[in-house]
Design an enzyme around this catalytic site. Structure first.
Site, PDB file in Angstrom:
ATOM      1  CG  ASP A 166       0.826  -7.568   7.945  1.00 12.01           C
ATOM      2  OD1 ASP A 166       0.545  -7.079   9.039  1.00 12.01           O
ATOM      3  OD2 ASP A 166       1.373  -6.923   7.038  1.00 12.01           O
ATOM      4  CB  SER A 170       4.835  -1.284  10.568  1.00  8.28           C
ATOM      5  OG  SER A 170       3.558  -0.768  10.276  1.00  8.28           O
ATOM      6  CB  SER A 171       3.489   1.870   6.241  1.00 10.12           C
ATOM      7  OG  SER A 171       4.019   1.043   5.243  1.00 10.12           O
ATOM      8  NE  ARG A 172      -2.220   1.500   9.737  1.00 11.47           N
ATOM      9  CZ  ARG A 172      -2.719   0.508   8.981  1.00 11.47           C
ATOM     10  NH1 ARG A 172      -2.136  -0.667   8.950  1.00 11.47           N
ATOM     11  NH2 ARG A 172      -3.807   0.694   8.253  1.00 11.47           N
ATOM     12  N   GLY A 215      11.215  -3.232   5.041  1.00  8.48           N
ATOM     13  CA  GLY A 215      10.473  -4.494   4.988  1.00  8.48           C
ATOM     14  C   GLY A 215      10.007  -4.786   3.570  1.00  8.48           C
ATOM     15  CG  HIS A 216       7.019  -2.319   1.740  1.00 10.97           C
ATOM     16  ND1 HIS A 216       6.889  -1.114   2.402  1.00 10.97           N
ATOM     17  CD2 HIS A 216       5.851  -2.975   1.920  1.00 10.97           C
ATOM     18  CE1 HIS A 216       5.699  -1.050   2.944  1.00 10.97           C
ATOM     19  NE2 HIS A 216       5.042  -2.155   2.684  1.00 10.97           N
ATOM     20  CG  LEU A 243       7.463   1.407  -1.255  1.00 12.65           C
ATOM     21  CD1 LEU A 243       8.264   1.258  -2.551  1.00 12.65           C
ATOM     22  CD2 LEU A 243       6.563   0.201  -1.034  1.00 12.65           C
ATOM     23  N   GLY A 285       4.978 -10.514   3.388  1.00  8.94           N
ATOM     24  CA  GLY A 285       5.734 -10.506   4.641  1.00  8.94           C
ATOM     25  C   GLY A 285       5.075 -11.352   5.717  1.00  8.94           C
ATOM     26  CG  MET A 297      -1.888  -1.211   1.179  1.00 11.53           C
ATOM     27  SD  MET A 297      -3.403  -0.965   2.119  1.00 11.53           S
ATOM     28  CE  MET A 297      -2.744  -0.695   3.746  1.00 11.53           C
TER      29      MET A 297
HETATM   30  O1  PAF Z   1      -0.117  -5.994   3.366  1.00 14.16           O
HETATM   31  C1  PAF Z   1      -0.542  -5.033   2.679  1.00 14.16           C
HETATM   32  O2  PAF Z   1       0.131  -4.022   2.497  1.00 14.16           O
HETATM   33  C2  PAF Z   1      -1.936  -5.138   2.086  1.00 14.16           C
HETATM   34  O3  PAF Z   1      -2.816  -5.779   2.941  1.00 14.16           O
HETATM   35  C3  PAF Z   1      -1.953  -5.766   0.690  1.00 14.16           C
HETATM   36  C4  PAF Z   1      -1.506  -7.228   0.712  1.00 14.16           C
HETATM   37  C5  PAF Z   1      -1.054  -4.985  -0.249  1.00 14.16           C
HETATM   38  C6  PAF Z   1      -3.378  -5.734   0.123  1.00 14.16           C
HETATM   39  O4  PAF Z   1      -3.849  -4.430   0.031  1.00 14.16           O
END
Ligand code: PAF
Length: 284
Positions: A150, A185-187, A36-37, A33, A147, A30
């Protein structure tokens, strides 16, 4: 790196790549970035010839009182990071391209999506399963990297792929941590610097659980209660759940059995931010 916004254009590119016998890997995000991404992209690059990164803040997985509108969207920064990580195609559609006004079909997950995050965020995993299915159909990957941070989402996506016979290999990538052990995490950007330091308590809880397994303890319920108490000792940190589950089914587990695998799931409210973490353990 090519940036694509139209689903039909992305589909046509993927189709052509497949005809040219290219192995396609996808990483779905989402945006906002972080390391982790990028670790997911690197893992996809190791196996696939072409990597597609998707950025889409999916409205269907946010509840009415959640942070859809304030969710960070630093697109320029994201595309620079994606390019430097070696992404070949960045697919960043508009919401109207993904959910036109006539849209009405969604994927309904089963019991796996009703516990833990699913119980606290009704409809969340149906929203995730719907967008993941759409993104599979648009990007046509051979493999997809998600990842383990989650963990419940990853288990649900694995179930989705098996149940709907989606021809994609799902790869789980290990949690990436900040220096103090906090899962990236992005948050995390919403945390104050004090909260960010104190958030290391989640990882300390995981380490405590590891020590208990090493000491051959089998009382998972008590170990989880000890981790819960460690977290509650930090002022302002309130666990939504701290629980061991069976690795395969995500059924809550109270007693460990020799040779079986369990996952400790943690979800903690720290001020206005929810922190998720987890770790897998094998009973010796
Ligand atoms: O993990 C995430 O960032 C989201 O849940 C995903 C898998 C991109 C779906 O919107």
């Amino acid at each position: 790196m090519q940036i694509i916004t139209e689903p039909t254009e992305m589909q046509a590119i993927s189709e052509k790549l497949r005809l040219n016998r290219q192995l396609i890997g996808v990483v779905m995000t989402m945006g906002a970035l972080h390391e982790g991404h990028l670790s997911l992209v690197r893992l996809a690059k190791e196996t696939a010839g072409v990597v597609i990164l998707t950025i889409f803040v999916n409205p269907r997985q946010f509840g009415a009182n959640e942070d859809l509108h304030r969710y960070p969207r630093p697109f320029e920064q994201d595309s620079a990071l994606a390019k430097s990580a070696g992404v070949d195609y960045l697919f960043a559609p508009e919401a109207s391209g993904i959910y036109p006004a006539s849209f009405q079909t969604s994927v309904a997950c089963g019991p796996l999506a009703e516990r833990f995050e699913g119980a606290l965020r009704p409809g969340h995993f149906d929203g995730v399963a719907t967008i993941v299915t759409k993104l599979f159909n648009i990007t046509k990957p051979h493999l997809a990297v998600f990842g383990e941070k989650d963990a419940q989402q990853l288990a649900i996506i694995r179930r989705l792929v098996r149940d709907l016979d989606i021809d994609v290999t799902v790869i789980g990538a290990p949690v990436v941590r900040e220096e103090n052990g906090l899962a990236v995490s992005s948050r995390n950007i919403y945390l104050s610097s004090t909260e960010r330091n104190e958030a290391s308590v989640l990882h300390r809880g995981i380490l405590h659980a590891g020590t208990c397994f090493d000491a051959q303890r089998r009382d998972l319920g008590t170990i989880a209660a000890e981790v819960d108490a460690m977290i509650r000792s930090v002022v302002g940190f309130i666990p939504d759940y701290v629980s061991f589950v069976e690795e395969e089914t995500f059924e809550p587990a109270e007693k460990a059995e020799k040779g079986r695998e369990y996952r400790l799931l943690l979800a903690v409210r720290a001020g206005s931010v929810r922190l998720l973490d987890n770790a897998r353990f094998r009973c010796p």
